[in-house]
Design an enzyme around this catalytic site. Structure first.
Site, PDB file in Angstrom:
ATOM      1  N   GLU A 108       5.487  20.747  70.957  1.00  0.00           N
ATOM      2  CA  GLU A 108       6.029  19.705  70.413  1.00  0.00           C
ATOM      3  C   GLU A 108       5.434  18.914  69.367  1.00  0.00           C
ATOM      4  O   GLU A 108       6.523  17.624  69.139  1.00  0.00           O
ATOM      5  CB  GLU A 108       4.816  18.889  71.716  1.00  0.00           C
ATOM      6  CG  GLU A 108       4.582  17.466  71.954  1.00  0.00           C
ATOM      7  CD  GLU A 108       3.358  17.188  73.222  1.00  0.00           C
ATOM      8  OE1 GLU A 108       3.373  16.069  73.294  1.00  0.00           O
ATOM      9  OE2 GLU A 108       3.223  18.522  73.666  1.00  0.00           O
ATOM     10  N   ASP A 109       4.793  19.418  68.388  1.00  0.00           N
ATOM     11  CA  ASP A 109       3.895  19.112  66.698  1.00  0.00           C
ATOM     12  C   ASP A 109       5.403  19.700  65.756  1.00  0.00           C
ATOM     13  O   ASP A 109       4.971  19.633  64.445  1.00  0.00           O
ATOM     14  CB  ASP A 109       3.169  19.385  66.811  1.00  0.00           C
ATOM     15  CG  ASP A 109       1.800  18.675  67.495  1.00  0.00           C
ATOM     16  OD1 ASP A 109       2.768  17.859  68.523  1.00  0.00           O
ATOM     17  OD2 ASP A 109       1.107  18.661  68.097  1.00  0.00           O
TER      18      ASP A 109
END
Length: 767
Positions: A108-109
């Site tokens: 996600e990051d």
């Protein structure tokens, strides 16, 4: 007097801080390496294998992926995945789950992909991380009920595939709540509400009291801070006196257990804040009226010892009538087992005693993780999954609702009422002696539907403990319930919806009415859709082809078109939802197609006819072309002032190249027919930004990049990309991409760079 008052205030603050420390047990700003060592120590305590290479590798990859990232608190981001992994290790989970905990934010990051994870750690870990990543993107907000329900549906499906997904998510949420003081107040309240509504009840259903208790208390702290701190203060008011009272009972109980020759571990505690608050709300009492604030726990070796210990306790203290619960003979739905009894202690103060075996205690603390189906059993045989299956029966029920329901709002309200933390249960029996667990306040109708929907639909009456009762009779603990059915029954009544308490019964009754009136609803749905299509000026006949209807059924999860119309008829779907999806599917197939041949024909015709049809893109005029996409080639990045030419690209319209582009110069004779005239036109060309790419060749030296970068900084031009490499001979090649308005501006920058010391040559990329 003033000093005394200050001291009291200081003591009060210190006591609150002590309680805070118990709720939030991770130290702030511990270094990542220390936390990693703590993680490995936790794993070694329970994991038979000494090989931690997989965890070491996951930590190194996560640390590198999150390098430079910070949390709201200012600490390095890697601390969060490490703390999540430590929580999972405290639950004694398998290595794959801990690795997923370490890597749960990398997709996600950071730049890592699911494919990278599969390659490095295998498909099992990648699947867990992917499941958690999807959950992380859930958005629970009060005004987006549809989105919330859709995302919750996804969450339960992810859990059904692998329950470890939700365990990682629970650990993630727990650490986030521990550090919630760094969030804004609205975010604290939003996340606390979400935790209390969804995550804490799931932890309870999975039987993980270790996580559930802390999530409860942290949610209460941020959702109702005044209630939380008031409880903290009042419970701490006579802390010393209370601790002495509990310790006195613990010492007495130990002494009697030894006399009775029962091996037992005895300890005492004050109950956690949320459970006290729940009692105050459910029983409508103040803190002073809640009499079992203390609980003493006796842990023994065998079930036989549990009942022997109970006998000893009831001899020592007077039990309060109606306050004994045997969860060993009748376990809770999450498989919790224990004997609970409330007694009158010294000076007439009531307190609760819980008696359980070490195995039951482990199940109570760790829930589904206690008999982990992914672990091997200690004797080397395959693990027994029966208890896990029983624990997850509620999850299967939720998945059934998903299939039965098209209305998201209805699904959400059923789910919230089913997961409601303030619900209490009653335990009753079927004539065959099977135990049924129902929400407090349930009627005989709830019981009938808990047996089977067919029993509920054919129900005409009920007997409780051998006596006929009205169907709205409220079931009490220990009741033996028998349902009377008849084949002549016309089915449930709408009034039943007012008397049932269980989510399952409400759902089954609603399903019956939907099914029973399906024919009427189908006709009604047909009429509604036809009227709406007419209103929007669309012909329904061209839209209701099997392939377009298939798109609607797939989107809303129906097996056939009649079910879609029935859902529209009873209000589960809106006309607009169906028609818009049909139109979308129709237009996807009938979109206007512009082929290469059409473009080339138009260009040829334009050369014969003088009138020019223009298609503009950033001041570009392409001769003879109408209604076609125009884009700039990335290989040579043309900018205003360059000589340009158009190239008809297969299926993608016209691409604009510079005439000196390598790709254009190397075209074969067959492809050169695709070239068409293009030119810059318009007075405000330089108002737009165009991407330029140059290569700078220089003798490498310290400060070269700084000197070149300064030229861009002075002109307030952002460098999009910069890449530098040096040959063995010390020759540097610097590739740069940036935005300019025209060739004039580009030439001015190039001239300025030429003046930098040790620069040998500069050229624009030409493909």
């Amino acid at each position: 007097m003033e000093d005394g008052k200050t001291k009291t205030e200081g003591e009060r603050i210190q006591e609150i801080e002590e309680v805070e420390a118990n709720v939030k047990c991770m130290k702030d700003f511990t270094s990542p390496e220390q936390l990693y060592e703590e993680l490995i120590r936790s794993i070694r305590k329970y994991h038979p294998s000494t090989d931690i290479s997989m965890i070491e590798k996951a930590y190194r990859i996560a640390a590198k992926a999150h390098e430079g990232q910070k949390r709201k608190s200012g600490e390095p981001y890697i601390i969060h995945p490490l703390c999540v992994a430590i929580i999972l290790a405290d639950l004694e989970l398998d290595k794959e789950t801990i690795v997923a905990g370490l890597l749960h934010d990398v997709v996600e990051d950071t730049v890592m992909t699911t494919e990278d994870l599969t390659r490095e750690f295998g498909s099992e870990v990648a699947l867990l991380v992917d499941g958690v990543t999807k959950l992380g993107q859930l958005n629970y907000s009060a005004d987006k009920v549809e989105v919330q329900a859709e995302n919750l549906r996804k969450m339960f499906l992810a859990m059904a595939k692998d329950i470890r997904v939700i365990l990682v998510k629970l650990a993630d949420r727990l650490h986030n709540m521990r550090t919630a003081q760094y969030w804004s107040e609205p975010k604290q309240k939003e996340k606390a509400r979400e935790t209390m509504d969804i995550y804490a009840p799931i932890a309870q259903r999975l039987g993980i009291s270790k996580i559930k208790i802390e999530l409860d208390d942290l949610s209460l702290k941020y959702l109702k801070p005044e209630v939380y701190y008031d409880l903290v203060e009042k419970i701490n008011l006579r802390k010393g006196e209370r601790e002495a009272f509990v310790q006195g009972i613990v010492d007495e109980v130990k002494e009697h257990m030894e006399e009775a020759d029962i091996q037992a571990e005895v300890n005492g505690r004050v109950k956690h804040f949320f459970s006290i608050y729940k009692k105050m709300v459910n029983q409508d009492k103040t803190l002073d009226q809640i009499y079992d604030l203390f609980a003493v726990r006796i842990i023994v070796d065998t079930v036989k010892d549990c009942y022997a210990a109970l006998g000893v306790i009831h001899e020592m203290y007077t039990p309060i009538p109606g306050r004994f619960k045997d969860y060993i003979a009748m376990p809770k739905p999450n498989m919790y087992q224990s004997l609970h009894t409330t007694l009158i202690g010294p000076k007439g103060r009531p307190f609760e005693i819980q008696i359980r075996t070490f195995e039951m205690h482990r199940t109570a603390e760790y829930g589904i993780a206690a008999h982990w189906k992914y672990k091997e059993a200690s004797d080397g045989k395959k693990p027994v999954a029966q208890q896990e299956e029983e624990k997850l029966s509620w999850l299967r029920q939720i998945l059934e609702w998903q299939r039965d329901m098209s209305d998201n709002k209805e699904f959400l309200s059923l789910l919230k009422s089913d997961l409601d933390l303030f619900n209490e249960n009653v335990y009753c029996f079927s004539p065959a002696g099977d135990v049924k667990t129902l929400p407090r306040g349930s009627s005989t109708v709830d019981f009938a539907y808990s047996v089977h929907s067919a029993v509920g639909n054919k129900m005409v009456g009920a007997r409780v403990n051998g006596k006929l009762v009205p169907i709205e009779y409220e079931i009490k603990n220990g009741d033996r319930v028998e349902i009377i059915t008849s084949q002549n029954s016309k089915g449930p009544s709408r009034d039943w919806l007012k008397i049932v308490k269980s989510t399952q019964a409400k759902n089954k009754i609603n399903q019956w009415f939907k099914q029973e009136r399906k024919e009427d609803n189908i006709l009604k749905g047909k009429e509604m859709l036809a009227s709406y299509a007419k209103l929007k000026g669309r012909t329904l006949g061209e839209l209701t082809k099997p392939k377009y209807m298939e798109a609607v059924m797939r989107k809303y999860g129906f097996r056939d078109w009649e079910s879609v119309l029935a859902a529209l008829g009873h209000g589960g779907l809106k006309e607009g939802q169906i028609l818009n999806k049909l139109i979308e599917a129709y237009e996807k197939e009938h979109k206007k197609e512009i082929t290469d041949e059409k473009v080339l024909e138009a260009a040829a015709e334009a050369k014969e006819k003088l009138p020019i049809v223009k298609k503009e893109k950033g001041g570009i005029v392409v001769k003879g072309i109408d209604d076609v996409a125009v884009r700039f080639a990335k290989c040579c990045s043309p900018i205003p002032g360059d000589e340009i030419v158009g190239f008809v690209t297969r299926g993608r319209g016209v691409t604009i190249h510079r005439t000196d582009c390598v790709n254009v110069m190397n075209l074969s004779e067959a492809e050169r027919v695709r070239l068409i005239d293009a030119e810059w036109q318009g007075s405000n060309l330089t108002s737009g930004l165009y991407t330029a790419e140059i290569n700078v060749y220089a003798n490498n030296r310290t400060g070269l990049l700084v000197d070149i970068s300064r030229i861009f900084t002075e002109r307030k031009i952002d460098l999009t990309t910069i890449n530098s490499r040096t040959s063995k001979q010390g020759r540097a090649t610097i590739s740069m991409t940036f935005d300019v308005h025209s060739t004039e501006e580009l030439n001015s920058i190039v001239e300025k760079i030429r003046q930098v010391e040790s620069v040998l040559d500069i050229e624009r990329t030409t493909g």
